[in-house]
Design a protein around this motif. Structure first.
Motif, PDB file in Angstrom:
ATOM      1  N   LYS A   1      -1.769  -2.529  -8.758  1.00 19.43           N
ATOM      2  CA  LYS A   1      -0.379  -1.864  -8.892  1.00 19.43           C
ATOM      3  C   LYS A   1       0.316  -2.083  -7.595  1.00 19.43           C
ATOM      4  O   LYS A   1      -0.370  -1.545  -6.288  1.00 19.43           O
ATOM      5  CB  LYS A   1      -0.364  -0.430  -9.226  1.00 19.43           C
ATOM      6  CG  LYS A   1       1.128  -0.106  -9.786  1.00 19.43           C
ATOM      7  CD  LYS A   1       1.688  -0.447 -11.085  1.00 19.43           C
ATOM      8  CE  LYS A   1       2.727   0.065 -11.476  1.00 19.43           C
ATOM      9  NZ  LYS A   1       3.195  -0.349 -12.785  1.00 19.43           N
ATOM     10  N   ILE A   2       1.608  -2.853  -7.590  1.00 19.23           N
ATOM     11  CA  ILE A   2       2.225  -3.190  -6.092  1.00 19.23           C
ATOM     12  C   ILE A   2       3.369  -2.407  -6.353  1.00 19.23           C
ATOM     13  O   ILE A   2       3.727  -1.567  -5.377  1.00 19.23           O
ATOM     14  CB  ILE A   2       2.359  -4.699  -5.808  1.00 19.23           C
ATOM     15  CG1 ILE A   2       0.933  -5.338  -6.172  1.00 19.23           C
ATOM     16  CG2 ILE A   2       2.881  -4.959  -4.640  1.00 19.23           C
ATOM     17  CD1 ILE A   2      -0.261  -4.767  -5.176  1.00 19.23           C
ATOM     18  N   HIS A   3       3.998  -2.576  -7.110  1.00 20.84           N
ATOM     19  CA  HIS A   3       5.543  -2.105  -7.401  1.00 20.84           C
ATOM     20  C   HIS A   3       5.588  -1.254  -8.622  1.00 20.84           C
ATOM     21  O   HIS A   3       5.093  -1.731  -9.744  1.00 20.84           O
ATOM     22  CB  HIS A   3       6.566  -2.958  -7.265  1.00 20.84           C
ATOM     23  CG  HIS A   3       7.023  -3.311  -5.935  1.00 20.84           C
ATOM     24  ND1 HIS A   3       7.920  -4.460  -5.592  1.00 20.84           N
ATOM     25  CD2 HIS A   3       6.417  -3.037  -4.687  1.00 20.84           C
ATOM     26  CE1 HIS A   3       8.075  -4.281  -4.262  1.00 20.84           C
ATOM     27  NE2 HIS A   3       7.064  -3.544  -3.589  1.00 20.84           N
TER      28      HIS A   3
ATOM     29  N   SER B   1       2.822  -5.050 -12.394  1.00 17.90           N
ATOM     30  CA  SER B   1       2.135  -5.184 -11.238  1.00 17.90           C
ATOM     31  C   SER B   1       3.041  -5.538  -9.823  1.00 17.90           C
ATOM     32  O   SER B   1       3.035  -4.878  -8.844  1.00 17.90           O
ATOM     33  CB  SER B   1       0.794  -6.168 -11.460  1.00 17.90           C
ATOM     34  OG  SER B   1       0.443  -6.338 -10.258  1.00 17.90           O
TER      35      SER B   1
ATOM     36  N   LEU C   1       2.763  -8.580  -8.252  1.00 17.35           N
ATOM     37  CA  LEU C   1       1.949  -9.213  -7.160  1.00 17.35           C
ATOM     38  C   LEU C   1       3.159 -10.055  -6.147  1.00 17.35           C
ATOM     39  O   LEU C   1       2.588  -9.744  -4.937  1.00 17.35           O
ATOM     40  CB  LEU C   1       0.912 -10.301  -7.675  1.00 17.35           C
ATOM     41  CG  LEU C   1      -0.192  -9.570  -8.245  1.00 17.35           C
ATOM     42  CD1 LEU C   1      -1.220 -10.761  -8.637  1.00 17.35           C
ATOM     43  CD2 LEU C   1      -0.955  -8.788  -7.380  1.00 17.35           C
TER      44      LEU C   1
ATOM     45  N   GLY D   1       4.535  -8.253  -3.283  1.00 17.50           N
ATOM     46  CA  GLY D   1       3.455  -7.883  -2.240  1.00 17.50           C
ATOM     47  C   GLY D   1       3.155  -9.148  -1.422  1.00 17.50           C
ATOM     48  O   GLY D   1       2.814  -8.828  -0.356  1.00 17.50           O
ATOM     49  N   TRP D   2       3.228 -10.516  -1.994  1.00 17.12           N
ATOM     50  CA  TRP D   2       3.205 -11.438  -1.259  1.00 17.12           C
ATOM     51  C   TRP D   2       4.412 -11.939  -0.164  1.00 17.12           C
ATOM     52  O   TRP D   2       4.293 -12.450   0.854  1.00 17.12           O
ATOM     53  CB  TRP D   2       3.043 -12.807  -2.040  1.00 17.12           C
ATOM     54  CG  TRP D   2       1.762 -12.548  -2.794  1.00 17.12           C
ATOM     55  CD1 TRP D   2       0.753 -11.700  -2.859  1.00 17.12           C
ATOM     56  CD2 TRP D   2       1.670 -13.303  -4.077  1.00 17.12           C
ATOM     57  NE1 TRP D   2       0.029 -11.946  -4.030  1.00 17.12           N
ATOM     58  CE2 TRP D   2       0.530 -13.005  -4.646  1.00 17.12           C
ATOM     59  CE3 TRP D   2       2.174 -14.449  -4.780  1.00 17.12           C
ATOM     60  CZ2 TRP D   2      -0.196 -13.550  -5.810  1.00 17.12           C
ATOM     61  CZ3 TRP D   2       1.764 -15.092  -5.786  1.00 17.12           C
ATOM     62  CH2 TRP D   2       0.651 -14.759  -6.221  1.00 17.12           C
TER      63      TRP D   2
ATOM     64  N   ASP E   1       6.879  -2.615   2.049  1.00 18.54           N
ATOM     65  CA  ASP E   1       5.692  -2.323   1.485  1.00 18.54           C
ATOM     66  C   ASP E   1       4.900  -1.990   2.738  1.00 18.54           C
ATOM     67  O   ASP E   1       4.994  -2.712   3.872  1.00 18.54           O
ATOM     68  CB  ASP E   1       5.101  -2.952   0.535  1.00 18.54           C
ATOM     69  CG  ASP E   1       5.900  -3.320  -0.648  1.00 18.54           C
ATOM     70  OD1 ASP E   1       6.357  -2.253  -1.269  1.00 18.54           O
ATOM     71  OD2 ASP E   1       5.790  -4.479  -0.994  1.00 18.54           O
TER      72      ASP E   1
ATOM     73  N   VAL F   1      -0.652  -2.231   1.152  1.00 19.07           N
ATOM     74  CA  VAL F   1      -0.111  -2.509  -0.359  1.00 19.07           C
ATOM     75  C   VAL F   1      -0.192  -3.875  -0.172  1.00 19.07           C
ATOM     76  O   VAL F   1      -0.471  -4.822  -1.218  1.00 19.07           O
ATOM     77  CB  VAL F   1       1.186  -1.724  -0.726  1.00 19.07           C
ATOM     78  CG1 VAL F   1       2.014  -2.605  -1.911  1.00 19.07           C
ATOM     79  CG2 VAL F   1       0.818  -0.407  -0.847  1.00 19.07           C
ATOM     80  N   ARG F   2       0.523  -4.614   0.745  1.00 21.09           N
ATOM     81  CA  ARG F   2       0.715  -6.031   0.863  1.00 21.09           C
ATOM     82  C   ARG F   2      -0.657  -6.824   0.695  1.00 21.09           C
ATOM     83  O   ARG F   2      -0.883  -7.575   0.324  1.00 21.09           O
ATOM     84  CB  ARG F   2       1.764  -6.588   2.125  1.00 21.09           C
ATOM     85  CG  ARG F   2       2.976  -6.014   2.065  1.00 21.09           C
ATOM     86  CD  ARG F   2       3.762  -6.573   3.297  1.00 21.09           C
ATOM     87  NE  ARG F   2       3.988  -8.173   3.129  1.00 21.09           N
ATOM     88  CZ  ARG F   2       3.471  -8.921   3.953  1.00 21.09           C
ATOM     89  NH1 ARG F   2       2.885  -8.500   5.058  1.00 21.09           N
ATOM     90  NH2 ARG F   2       3.570 -10.318   4.030  1.00 21.09           N
TER      91      ARG F   2
ATOM     92  N   LYS G   1      -3.478  -5.599  -0.312  1.00 18.77           N
ATOM     93  CA  LYS G   1      -3.907  -5.652  -1.713  1.00 18.77           C
ATOM     94  C   LYS G   1      -3.615  -6.638  -2.696  1.00 18.77           C
ATOM     95  O   LYS G   1      -4.224  -7.390  -3.426  1.00 18.77           O
ATOM     96  CB  LYS G   1      -3.800  -4.311  -2.267  1.00 18.77           C
ATOM     97  CG  LYS G   1      -4.400  -3.833  -3.769  1.00 18.77           C
ATOM     98  CD  LYS G   1      -4.178  -2.631  -3.898  1.00 18.77           C
ATOM     99  CE  LYS G   1      -2.850  -1.887  -4.093  1.00 18.77           C
ATOM    100  NZ  LYS G   1      -2.701  -0.459  -4.490  1.00 18.77           N
ATOM    101  N   ALA G   2      -2.107  -7.030  -2.613  1.00 16.73           N
ATOM    102  CA  ALA G   2      -1.486  -7.970  -3.233  1.00 16.73           C
ATOM    103  C   ALA G   2      -1.881  -9.335  -2.831  1.00 16.73           C
ATOM    104  O   ALA G   2      -2.412 -10.300  -3.727  1.00 16.73           O
ATOM    105  CB  ALA G   2       0.028  -7.973  -3.118  1.00 16.73           C
TER     106      ALA G   2
END
Length: 212
Positions: free
Chosen positions: A148-150, A176, A178, A181-182, A190, A194-195, A197-198
Motif C-alpha cells: 500500500k503506497i497511498h 496501491s 505504485l 511512489g515512483w 512520501d 514508502v518510496r 517499497k514502491a
C-alpha cells in the motif's frame, strides 16, 4: 515461436539500453500522469537489479506498431479509457507475442479499464494474483502481496492479472498507487521507506516482465 518473433522484432533495441514506455490511450483519461515515475523506476532498476534501461522513457500509442519495440509498457491515469478496434487487436497481439503491460490505477480508472481489458481478452477474466506468486518473491520479497503506497478508500491493495499459457501478460494494480511512489520525492512528500517499497515492487514487476 511467438516469443521468438517478439525477440526478432526487438533485436535492434537489444544492442543498446532497452527502452520501456508509457502507454498513451484515448478516452480523455490522463495517461500522462506521474511523469517522473517511469524514469525513476528505470534508474532504480539499473542501480539495484542490473538492468540496462534507458531512463529517458518513451511514449507509445496503444494502436501503434511501435508498441512491439518495448518489452515493458506502463499505463496509468484517473479517468476514462477507450480502446478502438485497432487498439484492441494491436494490444492483444503485443501481449500474446511476449509483451507485458502494467496498469496502475491512479484512482478513478477502475470502472473504465476493466471494460477495455475485457475487449482485449473477451475469453479471459481478470484474476486476483495470490501473494505467493513469483512476482512477489524477487528480487525483493513481498510476502503479503501488493504494498500500500497511498490511501484512497481504506481498501486493501490488490493485484489482478491476465494469464496467457501460464504467463502473466497484464498486471493491473489497484488501491496501491505504485506510480505515485515512483515519482520524485517532492511531488507527494512520501517518506523514504514508502518510496523505496514502491520502487522495489516496481523492480519486481520489471524483473518478471523481462524474464518471463
Amino acid at each position: 515461436m511467438k516469443k521468438l518473433l517478439y525477440i526478432l522484432l526487438l533485436a535492434p533495441a537489444l544492442l543498446m539500453a532497452q527502452e520501456i514506455a508509457v502507454l498513451k490511450y484515448s478516452g480523455g483519461g490522463d495517461w500522462y500522469g506521474n511523469p517522473t515515475s517511469l524514469p525513476n523506476l528505470a534508474k532504480f532498476c539499473n542501480q539495484n537489479i542490473n538492468t540496462k534501461l534507458n531512463p529517458k522513457t518513451a511514449t507509445v500509442e496503444v494502436g501503434s506498431p511501435d508498441l512491439f519495440s518495448y518489452p515493458f509498457v506502463h499505463m496509468t491515469g484517473h479517468g476514462n479509457v477507450v480502446f478502438s478496434d485497432n487498439d484492441v487487436t494491436n494490444l492483444r497481439n503485443y501481449l500474446t507475442s511476449g509483451g507485458f503491460l502494467h496498469i496502475d490505477d491512479n484512482y478513478g480508472m477502475d470502472k473504465y479499464i476493466r471494460k477495455e481489458i475485457q475487449k482485449v481478452f473477451p475469453d479471459k477474466e481478470l484474476v486476483q494474483i495470490p501473494s505467493n506468486h513469483e512476482i512477489f518473491k524477487g528480487p525483493y520479497a513481498f510476502p503479503q502481496g501488493m504494498p500500500k503506497i497511498h490511501e484512497h478508500d481504506n481498501k486493501a491493495p490488490q493485484a489482478w492479472g491476465i494469464f496467457v499459457e501460464g504467463r502473466l501478460v497484464l498486471l493491473y494494480t489497484l488501491e496501491s498507487d505504485l506510480g505515485d511512489g515512483w515519482e520524485d520525492q517532492e511531488v507527494h512528500n512520501d517518506p523514504r521507506e514508502v518510496r523505496e517499497k514502491a520502487l522495489k515492487m516496481g523492480a519486481n514487476i520489471v524483473n518478471y516482465a523481462f524474464k518471463n
